[in-house]
Each structure stands twice: as structure tokens, then as C-alpha cells.
Write a protein that holds these residues in place. Structure first.
Motif, short mmCIF file in Angstrom:
data_model
loop_
_atom_site.label_atom_id
_atom_site.label_comp_id
_atom_site.label_asym_id
_atom_site.label_seq_id
_atom_site.Cartn_x
_atom_site.Cartn_y
_atom_site.Cartn_z
N ASP C 136 0.79 -1.28 -0.11
CA ASP C 136 0.02 0.12 0.04
C ASP C 136 0.88 1.27 -0.01
OD1 ASP C 136 -2.35 -1.49 0.02
OD2 ASP C 136 -2.51 -1.36 1.99
N GLU C 137 1.98 1.13 0.82
CA GLU C 137 2.85 2.46 0.83
C GLU C 137 3.20 2.73 -0.32
OE1 GLU C 137 2.56 -0.07 3.14
OE2 GLU C 137 3.24 0.65 5.11
N ILE C 138 3.84 1.52 -1.40
CA ILE C 138 4.55 1.68 -2.46
C ILE C 138 3.54 2.16 -3.47
CG2 ILE C 138 5.61 0.24 -4.41
CD1 ILE C 138 6.57 -1.50 -2.32
N LYS C 139 2.16 1.93 -3.44
CA LYS C 139 1.20 2.42 -4.55
C LYS C 139 1.09 4.06 -4.25
CE LYS C 139 -1.60 -1.58 -4.94
NZ LYS C 139 -3.07 -2.23 -4.32
N LEU C 320 11.06 -4.14 -10.63
CA LEU C 320 10.03 -4.10 -11.70
C LEU C 320 8.49 -4.24 -10.98
CD1 LEU C 320 8.80 -3.57 -14.43
CD2 LEU C 320 9.71 -6.16 -14.95
N GLN C 321 8.57 -4.96 -10.15
CA GLN C 321 7.12 -5.41 -9.40
C GLN C 321 6.56 -3.93 -8.60
OE1 GLN C 321 7.51 -8.78 -6.72
NE2 GLN C 321 5.53 -8.71 -6.13
N ASN C 322 7.53 -3.12 -8.06
CA ASN C 322 7.36 -2.09 -7.17
C ASN C 322 6.87 -1.24 -8.46
OD1 ASN C 322 7.73 -3.00 -4.85
ND2 ASN C 322 9.98 -2.58 -4.76
N LEU C 329 0.16 -0.27 -12.66
CA LEU C 329 -0.06 -1.35 -13.38
C LEU C 329 -0.30 -2.49 -12.72
CD1 LEU C 329 3.07 -0.40 -15.87
CD2 LEU C 329 0.52 -0.16 -16.54
N GLU C 330 -0.60 -3.82 -13.59
CA GLU C 330 -0.79 -5.01 -12.76
C GLU C 330 0.56 -5.26 -12.17
OE1 GLU C 330 -2.74 -8.32 -11.88
OE2 GLU C 330 -3.46 -6.86 -13.11
N GLU C 331 0.56 -5.77 -11.05
CA GLU C 331 1.90 -5.83 -10.18
C GLU C 331 2.69 -6.77 -10.91
OE1 GLU C 331 1.21 -6.22 -5.85
OE2 GLU C 331 2.95 -7.92 -5.68
#
Lengths: 342, 342, 342, 342
Positions: C136-139, C320-322, C329-331
Motif C-alpha cells: 500500500d505504501e509503495i502504491k 519492476l514489481q514495485n 499497472l498489474e503488479e
């Protein structure tokens, strides 16, 4: 009686391999070890695998009292070697492991190494160190020039064939596979484990590799005419070992017989039964060279495969074998250890 | 005088390693080599790296005239070994490399190996072959039981600490990294190059590995109370070498001093300066064991790292060291070769 | 819509791995690649394995027009990263792969990295990039700090256990086995193939490894009290992969259930059946992390083994996931490739 | 629309590689997986690296309802394949990865494989699966015969040169270096890590390797006369990758231009600039083939070096490329992943 040994350039792989071999030699004592940038360090800190030995501290070359040395191994980089050796006492027995004294012709040296030779007189004096073919000259020499490790492998496969005239001299091809320790302790990206392991590539292809200078010199001398071979080395993800696959045009049985006869009395050169081919795994860590011969489905073509350990028979083992001759010792002393497998 | 040697099970890695070592031993001659399925073959065809040696042809065990043998190495699989040894002449000196005679208690043997012992009397007679700790018993023994290679590594790190009472006996953890030759020449998918190279995994974790039986027996005997360690072995993409990372609770300096003092007079056991940790690369192919100690940022915890070559100090080198004692020879004969690096 | 990507430090392994992953990502386009010393070169000359891609030429950072960039990956060396990032536009989304923004406390940063932090405000702003725990923080973040690869492995094994209170917080031990690509493309003797292959050693033992700073920060935060783990990394002769063997005191079944429950909904984190242990070979080249749990013969002790690919899930895959989260985008986009075996 | 796929022989390396590739293919679904001895097992237990995929359980071939299958990959052993395929529905599209349908002439098949062909009619029907040279035939075929991995490598280096008449057809030599996964999951001593790693040897030398049958068939067809090449494969300590060093007599520049022109439009075949030579490391895990050309110091001789991944472009990637054509899909679908380095 013990002979006193100095090793110049003891912080490289060939220097360390010399120490490994001399450690169990009955007649030699290591009296001095040099390493320019690592002078002052204990050998055990540069090469912890030698920790169990009682060795002199690394020093700079000019700190060595060469009057106390009977024979000096010179394992310095190319070009540096000739500078250093030209200043050593003229009475000192020397086995050089660099490329500096391999080529007798100064022009050839300059062609392959890109600079004039700095010790042309000594270059003429040096005996080429392929022991089994220069044994008598080495016994009475003062300065022996160790061969290139690739050059040694190719020559063991080919010299008797050229001498006997059993192969076509205009169509000789050496495809060579080399382990990475031959490149020394150089810090290059392509020698990193992450880059080298798990893959292979050709290098110095197309007639560019410096060991061609040795092939040219020796093969032409034997043949009494100019001989030029094709030679492509490949770097493999292995530490020790060279495998040379040599393609010749000639009768396979005759090729095999010629090699078997030539090496029948040699302690370290083993010719396998016809059709059997050797593996580098079977000579690693030893001074042995295994040679196999097979035919091809195309008549009149033969494949010779020779393997040896580049650090032992290809350089430091050869150097010790030559040193034994220079000192009047048993040629095989300190060199009879079996390979290490697996 | 030369002593006549038989090696039973010469087609496996430990058998071949014995041949490699004995090849340069001044006082031993290999008189007989057995290999059940490969009887009739030349050793050079089973292990081409031994091609240069003049060795007897492989035979079946019952073809050997043991009256002509002074000492027999038994490098047979577990369970087979006890069957074979129980039928050998009772006067023959034997060094067994299998697991069959390591555990003195038949119940413990059955617990770890899943079957009753077939030679309980000989099990009692056998001396545990960790040379540095059973030297006197071995000198007067007839049957010596080689230790497990992992078990040897862990014991070199721990025995003096347990004996001296400087660590917490209830919290000892051995995380071990092992090369693949310890698994022998077994044909298993996970030992294939394609599957093993480039990766690692734990196996027999959680208290299942059979060498725990040796740890339990020996550590409890030293401590005078039951000692149970945690032990997780990992398989690594390397051929030779074991590295044991041993976590103990105790004063790091005292741990180091205890080990250094215990091994001060030992030829093959080298304790590094405090804080230096060993590498398996520095003992490969040799009979040396290097041991390092460091502390942790958490007070009262120490890490001991021990390395040895599983085929040499961990099995065949140990076996030869013990054979030297059994025959009244110099303990280190044939074992002083330096490691091979790189 | 395509998002425009810059990669700073594209001549290192993590930079190249980002290019590899983004090459098949449906929504990202590589717009700029920087490499200080190699500016002007084609990526295909620095990394020939990327030859098939149409990539921008390498440039110096100040040649990049960041107004044309939507997200910037920063794969620069530690310390350099904070210098560079502090000068980038404040509106640019950034995923940093260095160690510079992992530790929130400037004092901790100085303690582990030996110098004061040069961008303390950004250090506070950065979100710790262990995706599954900071999603959530990353988003809603602008700057994400990629974790250490060892730190990620250990945390995947331990975070749910600490959070659930099912293990003893005072006796946690991480024995880690790491492949060599984690050391980057550094030219060091011990990273050469000749020196690394075929052996293993421990390094930064005894509480010295910098990733301990991350363990301390994160585990203490979760536990609500100071937690200090023991941690010994070992370098293995493999290129990709980390295996962490984590020893804890707690009920093994509960440990397993806690991890299985925590990761039940996670795409990339796979908990194996109880008793099964993972291999690094099974995740190489992929973004997956496999976790296994087993008990010990000593009651109340459990072993957790976690494996991941240090270049993928341990750094560039995580990055890249982050980035996918930062861009809405899609995680999992661009990350669903299977591991490569054998 | 999704096409339903069956893979027969899914417990081998090429079967697993097919699963790896299809896992990210947008238009294919794996409906059935067979493995004779491992029927009943989950694929994740046979190949844990595929654990993250939702795959059908392994079954015996006769348990598969082929009416529900659109295309069948057959990754069975040689000889078994023809037995199985001859019994499959005649309407089923098939890509065979075995050697069974590569040779069109039954006599040639018997010569190289030592037994008569059991499905001669299908042998005639099969299209040789070297995609770039049989693209049109494959599009309209029902049965495609995958090529040998060595045979593919040599042909990519040579076909355009033979077709263009720019080299001497009587003096072509292929010295090939192969990774071990090409030998499959066979349990043989020389494929063990302990025996293979760290060394190399030639095998099937002298015109004995079965892939010569493919060279003979294809090169003679192109040339319109009999062509016989020399071919020596070597086994290297690497898992994936083939490097073919091809020695030809012809003008090096013309050789390079001919190859560059022939492959200018090909997605997966990359000809490097003249003088640059490829590495297997740069194509591992991908469907790319890199080709380099250099001259020799001897005029009129050229060296062509081609590399590809034997499991991908050399077998399973090629098979998928052909399947795409058979199904009317984009030829490159599922195959655009970058190589994995390091």
C-alpha cells in the motif's frame, strides 16, 4: 645436496604452482620468493592453500642475494621478464616461464609481441623448453625458455608427424579448448565466474594468437620449410586443462603409430590405444600429457587429441622438469604425483 | 621394506583416491584391487586418470590371496562391508572406509542404518578412525573404522571445545556445505551435472543424516553426558570439499585458544589466526584441515568454520594415515602433497 | 499506454536484468540508459546477450531529458545513488536498487555504511521495497528503496513468524548461501572463475554484513522491541540464487502454518508442503521465492529454508514489481516467466 | 482462441522446456502431459521449477483423449517415438522432437540408428523442422520432425554458404562444443557433476555421430551432389548451449556477406559484424542463434562460429516455433524472451 631456488613472480598462478610442486621435491629448497606489489606479505596470505609450508616472505627482486641462489624460476609477465633477466648474474641458471625467450628471431618476436626485444643476445642463447625435444640442449643450457601452454599441447600432437612426413603440411588445423587459469590472475570481466561459467567462446581466432609464433618457428624448423597452421583457441568454464583437437590429412593408423613410437620411452607422454580419446579430467594437477588418435569416415583424414594441464605440464611442471635437467637431477623428480580426480 | 596392500572396492571414488595417494607412498605396494561388477577390467579403463600406473587387474574379492596381503583397505558400500570383512582372515590388518564399524553400539547402528549389524563382535573391536583423537588405540588396533566425512569435519571443529567445557552443550548447530564426490559414483538424477551445477539445496535436514550417530556417540562420550547437536547438510556444485559452519555459545577468544592449543602439534590440522575463516579451495586434493574462529556482534556467541577434502582427510587420506599407524610407518607418509589451487 | 523508462547504471548486472525483464513487458518502453564510463557505447557491446533488442545508446546521466521519463530505475553503486537521486526532478517516480534508502535512520545508515547520508530528507520519504509487506505504501510512494537481496531472502522466511510471535526472538540464526552475481561486475581476485569455482567460504561473518541493518530495522519494527539475529553469508560457485537456512526455536508445524497462511494469496511466494525443502535451481531466472519448513529431532526447533534469484526477486524483479505498483499497472506484469532449468 | 496442447514425454528436459515456454504463450493451453514411468505424479514433483503452474497430472499416453487435443508435441526417446506416433489419430498435428523422422531415406535411418524404421510412410510425410528453411512446407504439414540440436547449429552456419557456392564442398570441418543437457536426463557416470565439471573431452569423433545423417541429407540436397563434412563434438562442463566452430575454404568477406544477407529478415538468427565471434552465454535460455565470421591469416580460409541453446532453438523452442506455424499463429509467439545472463 639441496639446491637453492628463487621464484620471481610468486604471486601469480604459475609461481604458486612451482611452490606446490617444489614442496615435495627431495632436492630443492625455496630460498627466495619475489612479488613486486605484494612484497612484505607472507605467501600464506597471498595463497592460503600454501599455509602449511614454511616459506620465505615475499620480497622485491632487488632484495634477493642471487649469490645464494642456484637456480631462478622467472614467472614474471611478458616484457618484464626480459628486463629482469638481463640484469641477473650471468652465471645464474634460469628457467623463464614468460613468452620472452621462446622466439629465437627478434623480428618474429616483434611481430607477435608488438615491441622490439630488449635482450636480443640472451634471446639467442635461450633453449626452447619443450623438454622431450630439447633434452640435450637443456642439460647444457643456462637459460631455458618455457613454452606457451597452448603451444606445448599442439606440438606434442604434431611434432613427430611433421618430422616423419606422414601428414599434409599445408592443411593442419588446431581447434583448442583451454581452461581459464592460463589467463593468469588478471582482473578482467570475462574471467569473472559470473561471466565465464556455463558458457564458451572462441578468442584470438583467425591467426592472431601469439602462440602461433611458436608453432611457426618449431614446425618450420622440423619440416625444413615454412609451415603455417590454423589455430582457434576457445575459453572453457574449467580451471585447469587444455584439449587440442588437431585435424590432419594422413593415414590414421600411421599417425597413431608414429606418435606411439615417438613417445614410447617418455615418462609423461602417454599415447592411448587407437580410437580412444583423452579427457582433460584425467591429467589435472599432474605433469602427464595424454594423446589419442582416431580416423574419420573420410579416408585419409585423422584426428589427434592431446590434453595436458596448462599450469603443470604446460608451464610450471615443464619448468621444474627443465630445472631438474639444468641441475643434473633426475628429470622426473617432484613430478610423479598422480592427477586429481574427480 | 614394502608392505603389500589390497583395496576392496577400487572402482569407487574413495578406492581411486587411495590408489592416487599410495602411488607416491615410499613403503606401500598395491598388490590387489577388487571391483565386483568390473572384475577383469584394467584400472586404467575404469579410471583413466590412473593410466600411468602399473596396477594389478581388477578381480573379485574371492580371487585375492590374502595371505600375500599385509593390510587391506575396504572401500565397499555400507552393509556389504561388514559381510566381507567378517570373512577375511582374522590376522589381517584392515582399514574400513564404510559406515559399518563407526558406531560401537549395535542399537545405535540399527537405529541409523535400519538393519541389525551382521558382525557385532567386530563392531566392538573396531577403533574409531579419527586419527588425532584415537592415535594410540589405532597403533595397536587390527580393524580401524574410517569416520564419516561430514562427521570428521564437525568433530575437528568441536571436540576440543566440548572436552574443555567452553561451550554450551545444549545449543550446538552445524550447518554443513558438502561437495558432490561425497555421494560417490551413484547414478542419481540430482547428481547429474545438469541438475547439480549452478545451485544448492539442503538434504537430510532436521536430524535425519546418519552422521548424527557419530556426533552423538563421540560428543556424548567426551562430555560424559548426552549431547545432541543440530545438523543440516547442503549439497553444493563443487566436487571436493566440505565446509562446516559451526555455531556455538561460548567466549570466542576462548574458543579460538582452545582449538589452537589442542591442534598446536598436529601436522594436518591448521587453526587460522582469530577472525580469519577458511575456504575449501585451500585444502582440495590434500590431507589438510583448516579451522577458523570468529565472534559475533552478540556477546557470547562464536562461529567455528572447518574445511577439509572429503575424499582425502575425510576418507581416503584419513584411511592412509591410519594405515601408516597400523603398519608402524611415519604417520604422514604419502600425505604431504600440497593442495591443488586453482 | 506505454510508460517511458530510464535505467541509470545500465552497465551492471542489475541494470541488464532490468532490460531483460522490461523487454517483454507490455506497457513499458526503455527511453534512456546511462552508464558513466561506457557512455557512447551500444548496449549490445556491453551486454551482447541483449543484442536482439532495439535499445537507446548508453549516455551520461546529465544527457537524459528527465521530462520525457515517467519512471527511473537507479542501479548505481551505493553512495553514488543518493548523490544522483537528490538532483533528479522531485516529481519523477524512482525505484532505487542501491542500499542508499533502505535504512530510515541516518544513524543506522552511518553505522553500517561508514559515512553520513547525503540526502536525509529523501531517506525519510523512501518506502522500503519489500513488495508483499509494503504494497500500500509503495502504491502511493514516489521513491522506493529496493531491499538487499540477502535481506529479502531472510525476511521472507522470518517476517510472518516474528509478527505472529511463534518463535523465540533471541535465538534466530540465518546461515545464507549466495551466488556470485550478487557481488556485481566487480573486478576482484576472489570473484574470478579460477578462484571461485569449485569451492566455498564464509564472508562478513560475525555480525559484519551490511544487510544486518535491514534485518535489525525491520524485525525490530515488527516485533515492537529490539531484535538482533545472527547472520553468516557464504559465497558459492553459482551465478544466480540465494538459499537462506534459517534456524528458529518454535513449533515446526506452527511455523509452517504461519508462513503458509501469510503467503496463501501471494503470486510469487510459494510455501512447500511441510518437510519439503527448496533448491535455488528451481527459481533461477524467475521472480519466484520458494520456502520450505522442517522440524528437528530436538523438539521445539524448526528450520526454514528460503530461496530466490538475487538478480530477479532479490533486486531487479522486485524493482519492476514495485514499478508496476508505482505506475498503477498489474503488479505481476513482465514477471510471470518460468524459471530456467536445467 | 486457445489451442489445446499435449506433451508426450514430459518428464525429460525437452518436455519440461516446452512447458516452460508454453507457460507464457498467449494462445496455447497444456491439456495433457504424459510420462510413462512417472504417470500419476504431479509435474511439480518431477520438475519443482514448474511448481507455480497449474498443470495436468502426468498420465500414460493411452489415458489421453486425443480428440480433445489440437497439437501434440512428442518428446519421447528415439525409436519409441515412431511407435507411438504411428498409432496417434491421423488428423492430429504433431511436432516430434526425437530423431525418428529427421531422415527421409529409410536406408539412411537404418544406417545411423541401427534398426529398420517402423513407420516408413510417416517418415516420408514428415517435414524437416529447420524452420527458417522449411517455413512454407511446415505451414501446410501435419507432422514436423524436429532437427538434432547439433545438426541445427551446423546448418545455420553452413546452409547459405553451400547454397551460394562460396565454399569448397570437399573440405568442411565442424568442431562442436556442446553443453550436457543435450544428453538428456540419462543416468550415466560421465554425466555426473563429479565427472563432467571442470573438464572436456571429444566423443563420437571420426564420423560416428548420428547428426551426420542430417548433415549429409541436407547439405547434399542443397548442393545437388554428395557432401560429406567432418564433425567432432566435445562435451563441455556447461548445461545449455552449443558452439560450432566451422572451418571452411572460401573468401571470408563473401562468407560473411552471404550469411548476413540470408538471415537479414530472420527474427532469431543474428549475424554479428565481421570479426566478432559469439558466446553461448549470450543466447542461454532463449530462441536466438548468434553467428560470427572471421578470416584466417591463411588466405581463402574462413571460420564461422554459431551458437544456440540446445534446449530452446535446438529443440523445444524450434518445436514451438514450428507449432506456431502449424496452428496459423504468429511464428514468434511465446519465444521472444531475452537470454538469461549472467
Amino acid at each position: 645436496m639441496t639446491h637453492r631456488i628463487a621464484i620471481l613472480g610468486a604471486s601469480g598462478y604459475t609461481g604458486a604452482e612451482l611452490v606446490r610442486l617444489i614442496a615435495t621435491h627431495p632436492d630443492l629448497t625455496i630460498t627466495a620468493l619475489s612479488a613486486d606489489r605484494k612484497a612484505g606479505m607472507a605467501m600464506a596470505d597471498v595463497f592460503p592453500f600454501l599455509r602449511h609450508l614454511d616459506l620465505p616472505v615475499l620480497v622485491k627482486i632487488d632484495e634477493i642475494d642471487f649469490s645464494q641462489i642456484d637456480l631462478c624460476f622467472c614467472a614474471l609477465p611478458h616484457a618484464t621478464s626480459q628486463e629482469v633477466i638481463s640484469k641477473l648474474p650471468k652465471t645464474l641458471k634460469i628457467v623463464d616461464l614468460s613468452a620472452d625467450f621462446r622466439l629465437r628471431d627478434p623480428a618474429e618476436y616483434q611481430k607477435w609481441y608488438g615491441q622490439p626485444h630488449a635482450a636480443v643476445e640472451m634471446q639467442k642463447e635461450a633453449v626452447y623448453g619443450l623438454t622431450e625435444f630439447y633434452r640435450d640442449e637443456i642439460k647444457s643450457a643456462r637459460l631455458v625458455a618455457g613454452t606457451g601452454c597452448n603451444a606445448a599441447t599442439g606440438q606434442y600432437a604434431l611434432r613427430p608427424l611433421i618430422a616423419a612426413g606422414v601428414i599434409d603440411l599445408d592443411d593442419i588445423l588446431i581447434d583448442l579448448k583451454a581452461g581459464v587459469s592460463g589467463a593468469g590472475r588478471s582482473l578482467k570481466e570475462n574471467l569473472l565466474h559470473a561471466e565465464l561459467s556455463g558458457g564458451t567462446h572462441a578468442y584470438s581466432a583467425g591467426g592472431k594468437h601469439r602462440h602461433l609464433g611458436e608453432f611457426d618457428q618449431e614446425f618450420s624448423k622440423i619440416a625444413g620449410r615454412e609451415v603455417r597452421v590454423q589455430f582457434t583457441p576457445h575459453l572453457l568454464p574449467m580451471n585447469r586443462g587444455i584439449l587440442a583437437t588437431v585435424y590432419v590429412k594422413g593415414d590414421p593408423a600411421q599417425v597413431h603409430q608414429t606418435l606411439a613410437a615417438a613417445y614410447a620411452g617418455e615418462c609423461f607422454l602417454k599415447v592411448l590405444p587407437f580410437g580412444a580419446l583423452p579427457s582433460t579430467r584425467d591429467i589435472a594437477g599432474s605433469n602427464y600429457c595424454h594423446i589419442g588418435v582416431t580416423g574419420d569416415r573420410i579416408a585419409g583424414r585423422a584426428v589427434v587429441v592431446a590434453v595436458l594441464d596448462n599450469l603443470t605440464k604446460g608451464s610450471s611442471g615443464q619448468a621444474l622438469q627443465n630445472a631438474n635437467l639444468l641441475l643434473g637431477l633426475e628429470e622426473t623428480a617432484g613430478l610423479m604425483m598422480a592427477p586429481v580426480f574427480p
